[in-house]
Scaffold this active site. Structure first.
Site, mmCIF file in Angstrom:
data_model
loop_
_atom_site.group_PDB
_atom_site.id
_atom_site.type_symbol
_atom_site.label_atom_id
_atom_site.label_comp_id
_atom_site.label_asym_id
_atom_site.label_seq_id
_atom_site.Cartn_x
_atom_site.Cartn_y
_atom_site.Cartn_z
ATOM 1 N NE ARG A 26 -3.987 1.824 2.504
ATOM 2 C CZ ARG A 26 -4.243 2.587 3.561
ATOM 3 N NH1 ARG A 26 -3.469 2.503 4.650
ATOM 4 N NH2 ARG A 26 -5.249 3.429 3.569
ATOM 5 C CB ILE A 28 -5.657 5.497 -0.525
ATOM 6 C CG1 ILE A 28 -5.421 4.029 -0.879
ATOM 7 C CG2 ILE A 28 -4.953 5.867 0.769
ATOM 8 C CD1 ILE A 28 -3.948 3.712 -1.148
ATOM 9 C CB SER A 29 -10.481 2.475 0.684
ATOM 10 O OG SER A 29 -11.393 3.157 -0.139
ATOM 11 C CD GLN A 30 -11.167 1.885 7.389
ATOM 12 O OE1 GLN A 30 -11.671 3.001 7.435
ATOM 13 N NE2 GLN A 30 -11.141 1.064 8.426
#
Length: 212
Positions: free
Chosen positions: A33, A59-61
């Site tokens: 990530r 940015i999504s978890q």
């Protein structure tokens, strides 16, 4: 580079949110990530939190990425459409599960960033496109799976129409930043079936293209 402790902590956080599909967990472990974040936030890449990226997006978890990917139930021969590329993290995870991933982003700068990230990782089964994602990608339809990473008031009609019979779409639905629900829509011979999955918070799905 993540420490072993950071990796284990993140894996536990993802599993704690109900992500148990081994294919999904393995796909996520193959995608670093940190590559999809600016230097400012790269050190926080292994925390289970959403983080800012360019264009006022996030940015999504990881646990949400895991939940959405697991709900989508991507199969090895599937053709997948993602709406909302960002810097390409979710598409990279999907690329390890699907035959082909088409990902659409309205911010041209983010499309370019995703292309660089995917090329650096050797992910050749992803096509990145700058376009208005609310209209999908009719020239490549139908899709086996569609994943929307921005919240709409209702599942967008053009995207529903681009689902193959038997295909499914996962999309956050809600009219405000505070009340959104992750929905899975499955297309059947007789119409569409809807299942509510969990409460979420996403940036809104916006029409048009930003030439930034």
């Amino acid at each position: 580079m993540a420490t072993p402790e950071e990796v284990i902590r993140l894996q536990l956080a993802v599993r704690a949110r109900g992500v148990t599909d081994l294919r999904v967990l393995m796909a996520m472990e193959r995608v670093d990530r940190a590559r999809f974040l600016s230097e400012t936030f790269a050190a926080r890449a292994y925390e289970d939190v959403p983080l800012p990226i360019a264009g006022g997006q996030t940015i999504s978890q990881p646990s949400i990425v895991g939940q959405m990917t697991q709900a989508l139930d991507v199969q090895p021969r599937d053709k997948v459409l993602e709406v909302g590329t960002g810097t390409g993290y979710q598409a990279a995870v999907l690329s390890h599960l699907a035959r082909r991933v088409y990902t659409v982003e309205r911010h041209r700068a983010l499309t370019r960033a995703a292309q660089v990230n995917h090329q650096a990782l050797g992910l050749s089964n992803i096509t990145q496109i700058t376009a208005d994602g609310s209209f999908g990608l009719p020239e490549q339809a139908p899709f086996d799976r569609i994943l929307v990473t921005a919240a709409a008031e209702d599942p967008p009609g053009p995207l529903l129409a681009q689902l193959r019979i038997g295909g499914s779409m996962v999309v956050p639905v809600g009219v405000s930043d505070h009340v959104q629900t992750l929905i899975k829509v499955t297309r059947t011979d007789g119409g569409y079936e809807y299942d509510e999955l969990s409460p979420v918070r996403f940036v809104p799905l916006v029409e048009g293209v930003e030439h930034d």
